[in-house]
Scaffold this motif. Structure first.
Motif, PDB file in Angstrom:
ATOM      1  N   THR A  36      11.559  -5.015   2.408  1.00 43.55           N
ATOM      2  CA  THR A  36      11.846  -3.843   1.574  1.00 43.55           C
ATOM      3  C   THR A  36      13.010  -4.149   0.651  1.00 43.55           C
ATOM      4  OG1 THR A  36      11.103  -2.358   3.341  1.00 43.55           O
ATOM      5  CG2 THR A  36      12.485  -1.405   1.601  1.00 43.55           C
TER       6      THR A  36
ATOM      7  N   GLY B 247      17.990  -2.097   1.578  1.00 38.66           N
ATOM      8  CA  GLY B 247      16.833  -2.957   1.744  1.00 38.66           C
ATOM      9  C   GLY B 247      17.037  -3.977   2.852  1.00 38.66           C
ATOM     10  N   THR B 248      16.015  -4.806   3.052  1.00 38.77           N
ATOM     11  CA  THR B 248      16.091  -5.821   4.100  1.00 38.77           C
ATOM     12  C   THR B 248      17.248  -6.781   3.859  1.00 38.77           C
ATOM     13  OG1 THR B 248      13.671  -5.696   4.305  1.00 38.77           O
ATOM     14  CG2 THR B 248      14.768  -7.548   5.358  1.00 38.77           C
TER      15      THR B 248
ATOM     16  N   VAL C 240       6.931  -1.021   7.768  1.00 41.77           N
ATOM     17  CA  VAL C 240       6.926  -1.704   6.478  1.00 41.77           C
ATOM     18  C   VAL C 240       7.456  -3.116   6.667  1.00 41.77           C
ATOM     19  CG1 VAL C 240       7.189   0.390   5.107  1.00 41.77           C
ATOM     20  CG2 VAL C 240       9.231  -0.797   5.947  1.00 41.77           C
TER      21      VAL C 240
ATOM     22  N   TYR D   1      15.366   1.944   6.674  1.00 39.43           N
ATOM     23  CA  TYR D   1      15.910   1.722   5.340  1.00 39.43           C
ATOM     24  C   TYR D   1      16.412   3.007   4.680  1.00 39.43           C
ATOM     25  CZ  TYR D   1      13.610  -2.689   6.196  1.00 39.43           C
ATOM     26  OH  TYR D   1      13.220  -3.874   6.752  1.00 39.43           O
TER      27      TYR D   1
ATOM     28  N   VAL E  29       9.995   2.554   8.709  1.00 44.09           N
ATOM     29  CA  VAL E  29      10.425   2.902   7.360  1.00 44.09           C
ATOM     30  C   VAL E  29      11.775   3.604   7.379  1.00 44.09           C
ATOM     31  CG1 VAL E  29       9.214   5.128   7.347  1.00 44.09           C
ATOM     32  CG2 VAL E  29       9.654   3.922   5.175  1.00 44.09           C
TER      33      VAL E  29
END
Length: 457
Positions: free
Chosen positions: A9, A16-17, A6, A444, A441
């Motif tokens: 995010t 999240g990122t 992903v 996260y 993915v």
């Protein structure tokens, strides 16, 4: 089986990122900033000078944190040397905090309104020669100097320095009396900054626990987290070395000295502040194996080897992954080479293998390399006919101190390794963020903390 990847995010029920980036950047910044224990600034410089100096040190800490750790242990070695000499001179109650106070320029001489710090080397050697004398804690009332302001139009002070008006001595035979500075007095002058250090320690602890938990539950991690761990561990080494050093002490003890006294002439060309990598030429009266050699080696190798934590992490491309792996190997090789070079310095060059010595040799090697290139081009193009270029040639060569400049092959080796190292450092700093553009993915997913609770059936 290919991983589900992903991009950016956002965090809602999971991290999240921005959460990963913010937590890592915040921990690195906070741990580096609170680690740096600056020396006493020049008396006539204001807050902006101190802030600029701290930012410059911060830049060094971000690019080469292991060098900052080496500086910290060099200062610890200096402080231990001062303490050993003071005890040898009969000051049995002299503590490590007071030794750091000396090493960071806590004592300053006022010669006609010019304030020059007394280095650790000068502090010990001048006592042994009888030029100065440190008063005992209970010797006289003057051992508790009162706080006065220094009147000068050009001064910008946030706090008044401590002043002791010592007698103006006209005889070179007379010793300048330095007041006793207690540990309590030093603690009052420094900034405790307990709140920031508490936050830094809490953030560091949480990062270590979370990273270990993700590894234990086989959850993906990223190269930015591995890099942050390397910075944090290096910062912990610096914390340990500077544990007894006063934090951001700005108010020195200033002793007025007659312009006719011998130490006034010796301080004429002295700097206005003690360099962070100051390396006094004093006989060692203590064992440096466990207080300098081993911790310095552990600090630099820990920083380089922790990059291997990202060996199997996801990267944008296979090429980026192998460049990271190659760079990690390069860092370990670079530090092993420099540890070997440090031994060569002490055995064959007669130079103490400290942060100051290595920095001086590095500067001279780089300057000699620049001189080689400049000299070759000047001879080939102008054939010694340009007087200005000839003078520049002589100036460059004069910067290469013979006792610190390695020979030709070592220069190429030294400069080449240093160039590759910093190239690798900049790649790692950029790649740590770039690798988040496409990540698994699972990176996260939150840690299942209940999985660490023992269930009783």
């Amino acid at each position: 089986m290919s991983e589900n990847l992903v991009g950016w995010t956002s965090g809602s029920n999971q991290r999240g990122t921005i959460d990963i980036v913010w937590s890592c950047v915040f921990v690195v910044f906070l741990s580096t900033w609170t680690t740096l224990h600056s020396n006493v600034p020049p008396v006539k410089q204001g807050p902006l000078w101190r802030l600029r100096n701290k930012i410059l040190l911060m830049g060094v800490g971000l690019v080469a944190p292991e060098y900052v750790a080496t500086i910290a242990f060099t200062e610890l070695r200096t402080a231990l040397t001062v303490r050993s000499h003071m005890k040898d001179l009969g000051y049995k109650e002299w503590a490590l905090t007071q030794s750091f106070f000396v090493a960071m320029g806590g004592y300053m001489a006022d010669v006609n309104g010019t304030y020059k710090p007394i280095s650790a080397e000068q502090f010990i050697n001048w006592q042994r020669s009888g030029s100065i004398r440190v008063m005992r804690a209970t010797e006289s009332v003057l051992s508790r100097p009162k706080v006065n302001s220094v009147e000068s139009d050009s001064m910008e002070l946030t706090s008044a320095p401590r002043l002791l008006k010592a007698p103006r001595l006209s005889s070179c035979e007379s010793a300048v009396e330095f007041p006793w500075v207690s540990r309590e007095d030093i603690a009052q002058r420094g900034k405790a900054d307990v709140f920031l250090k508490g936050i830094a320690c809490a953030q560091i602890g949480w990062l270590l626990v979370q990273y270990a938990a993700r590894r234990a539950q086989s959850l993906p991690t990223c190269s930015l987290e591995a890099l942050t761990l390397a910075y944090v561990v290096c910062a912990l080494f610096s914390y340990a070395a500077w544990w007894k050093k006063p934090y951001d002490l700005e108010s020195p003890t200033i002793v007025t000295v007659s312009p006719e006294h011998e130490i006034s002439f010796l301080l004429k060309d002295a700097p206005l502040t003690i360099p962070m990598n100051d390396d006094p030429d004093l006989p060692l009266l203590h064992d440096v194996l466990w207080t300098y050699v081993v911790p310095c080696t552990a600090a630099v190798l820990s920083f380089s080897t922790l990059h291997f934590l990202a060996w199997y992490d996801h990267f944008g491309t296979l090429a980026e992954q192998w460049i990271w792996r190659s760079t990690s190997i390069l860092f370990v090789w670079f530090h092993l080479v420099f540890l070997g070079f440090a031994a060569h310095m002490e055995k064959n060059m007669g130079v103490s293998p400290t942060a100051a010595g290595i920095a001086m040799i590095g500067n001279c090697a780089e300057m000699k390399a620049v001189w080689y290139i400049f000299h070759s081009l000047r001879v080939l193009i102008f054939r010694d006919k340009n007087a200005t270029l000839n003078r520049m040639d002589s100036i460059l060569l004069s910067k290469c101190h013979p006792e610190y400049t390695p020979n030709g092959p070592l220069i190429i080796f030294f400069v080449g390794h240093t160039f590759c190292y910093f190239l690798g450092r900049f790649f790692v700093l950029i790649e740590a963020f770039a690798s988040l553009r496409r990540a698994p993915v699972g990176l996260y997913e939150n840690v299942d903390w209940t999985g660490f609770i023992m269930h009783v059936h």
